[in-house]
Every structure is written in C-alpha cells, then in structure tokens.
Design a protein around this motif. Sequence first.
Motif, PDB file in Angstrom:
ATOM      1  N   VAL A 144       0.817  -1.218   0.000  1.00  0.00           N
ATOM      2  CA  VAL A 144       0.000   0.000   0.000  1.00  0.00           C
ATOM      3  C   VAL A 144       0.854   1.273   0.000  1.00  0.00           C
ATOM      4  O   VAL A 144       0.529   2.252  -0.682  1.00  0.00           O
ATOM      5  N   ASN A 145       1.967   1.245   0.717  1.00  0.00           N
ATOM      6  CA  ASN A 145       2.798   2.455   0.784  1.00  0.00           C
ATOM      7  C   ASN A 145       3.488   2.721  -0.548  1.00  0.00           C
ATOM      8  O   ASN A 145       3.591   3.868  -0.987  1.00  0.00           O
ATOM      9  N   ALA A 146       3.937   1.642  -1.221  1.00  0.00           N
ATOM     10  CA  ALA A 146       4.593   1.805  -2.520  1.00  0.00           C
ATOM     11  C   ALA A 146       3.574   2.205  -3.587  1.00  0.00           C
ATOM     12  O   ALA A 146       3.901   2.935  -4.535  1.00  0.00           O
ATOM     13  N   MET A 147       2.340   1.751  -3.449  1.00  0.00           N
ATOM     14  CA  MET A 147       1.312   2.034  -4.457  1.00  0.00           C
ATOM     15  C   MET A 147       0.641   3.388  -4.234  1.00  0.00           C
ATOM     16  O   MET A 147      -0.140   3.839  -5.067  1.00  0.00           O
ATOM     17  N   GLY A 148       0.898   3.983  -3.088  1.00  0.00           N
ATOM     18  CA  GLY A 148       0.315   5.291  -2.795  1.00  0.00           C
ATOM     19  C   GLY A 148      -1.171   5.215  -2.488  1.00  0.00           C
ATOM     20  O   GLY A 148      -1.914   6.160  -2.758  1.00  0.00           O
ATOM     21  N   GLY A 149      -1.621   4.079  -1.988  1.00  0.00           N
ATOM     22  CA  GLY A 149      -3.035   3.945  -1.598  1.00  0.00           C
ATOM     23  C   GLY A 149      -3.691   2.771  -2.287  1.00  0.00           C
ATOM     24  O   GLY A 149      -3.056   2.048  -3.053  1.00  0.00           O
TER      25      GLY A 149
END
Length: 287
Positions: A144-149
């Motif tokens: 989630v953090n790498a995908m920005g949400g």
Amino acid sequence: MRKSIFDLLERKGKQPVSMLTAYDYHTACTIDEAGIDMILVGDSLGNVMLGYENTLAVTVDDMIHHGKAVVRGAKEAFVVVDMPFMSYQASVEDAVRNAGRIMKETNCQAVKLEGGVEYADRIKAIVEAGIPVVAHIGLTPQSVNAMGGYKVQGKSLEQAQKLLADAKAVEEAGAFAITLECVPEALAKMVTERSNALTIGIGASSACDGQVLVYQDMLGYNAGFVPKFVKKYADLHSVMLEAFRQYKQDCENRSFPGEGQTYSISDEVLEQLKKEETERLLFKKVI
Ligand code: KIV
C-alpha cells in the motif's frame, strides 16, 4: 470430502468458484455449511479482526493462530492461508520456511502471497516443496505504501502490460490460482482467457473463474467504508447493534434473565435450608 486442487481446476471455464474469507471457527463452519468452495484466511484479519490500519503488522503466528481455527471448522472447503508481509519478501529461504510452517501448523491446503514477476522465484520454490500456491496480483495491499493507496490497477498501458506479465510469471512459477484485485473487467478477461490457472477476482468483474470477498464486507458487519466492488448480502451491523442495545436495556430493567433463562430449586429443599439457617442463628445466639 474436502475439495482438492483438481476439483477446483476442473471448474475453469465451466462453473465459477466461490471463496470467502474467514478467521475463526464458527464463521468457517457456517461458510462450509453453505457449500462455499474455498476459504481464505486473509491477512485482512489485520484490518477486520485486529483493528490495524493495514495488513503490514500481521505476523506468521497470527496467520497460524487463525488458520488453525478455520481449518478445524471447514470440513469440505479448500482452505488457503495468506503469507503475511515480510514472511517471503526477504528471500526464497524465508518463503519456503514460512510457507512450510503455515501449512504444517494449520493443516491448510494452500498458501497465498502477493506479487508477480518479482516474487515468481518464491512461488516456484514453495510449489517445488509440495505446497500449492495462490498468487495475488493487481492491487496488493501489502504494498500500500509503494502504491500510494488502494487504487484500481492496470488502467494505463504500462500497468496493464505489467499485470499481464505478472500473471504469466506466477502461472509459469506454478501458482494454480491467481487472485486479481481491483482490475478492470477487460484486463481480468484477458488474464482469465490466457491462463490455465484459476483467476479469482475481488473487484475484477465476473470475467474471472471465481470470486472472493471479505465476509465482514459482504455481511455489512462494519458500519464504515466499503469498496465499490462489495455487494452487501446482509446488514449485520444493524442487527447486532439493535441486539446489543436491547440486551443493555434488558439488563438494566431486569427483564433479562427471564424465567426461561433461570434455574430453580425445589420448595422442599429451600424450606429445609431456611429451617437449618434459622436453627444455626438461634444456636449462635445461645452461646
Ligand atoms: O487478505 C485478504 O482478505 C485478501 C483478499 C482481499 C483477497 O487477500
């Protein structure tokens, strides 16, 4: 009899497969009784059972604890247990050791892990160890953090190409099923048609070979936000809230417990008891 990997694969292109999450014994029993084909002990337990903001804090021990309870409840459903964040990312060795621990200690039928091309070597090694793997691509909540949400994946050409490459890589590595999360319908259809693995969609349309939902979402258990792809089959939150409020009221006005929930003693025994009590008091007074 419990469903096998072959029973499920036989359904590809014929009859769609149903899957729900479960995290405890009773829910697993009920899902199994309903004839649902597969149960996922998802790391979503971090959100829906433990109250974390995301799935990142979930441990292998958490998955084993809940996985054991679910396997005890599910007699026929094929049970898949999620590999949590950092149980397979660091190395192939970690992946095999943790997948083995999960399978050995829970007695589940398969493990699931998130990621495509970049984790194909982990999938291959786990499958070679004799452990069936469900891959999970598209929206992968552990990133989630790498995908920005939490966003729909595969909308741009680049993302769509990446999704197709991921699907190919995980299938070649030996995954017998692929979870597609938050993927546009046309792309889910392409993956499903190109792959011999079962595609199991969550927010990926009816083009998939099967569907999975988090059971709290589909039962309307939580009053908060639910994603667009969820269909609510019940409003359990309202039912439970009303029951809890009624119980509080009944406790306060003594209408619970009523006669039906209360134990009695015979008049004879009670009389004798009172008599003995009176005698004891009298005796005490004399001395
Ligand atoms: O953890 C989970 O519940 C999942 C589903 C969202 C597929 O991975």
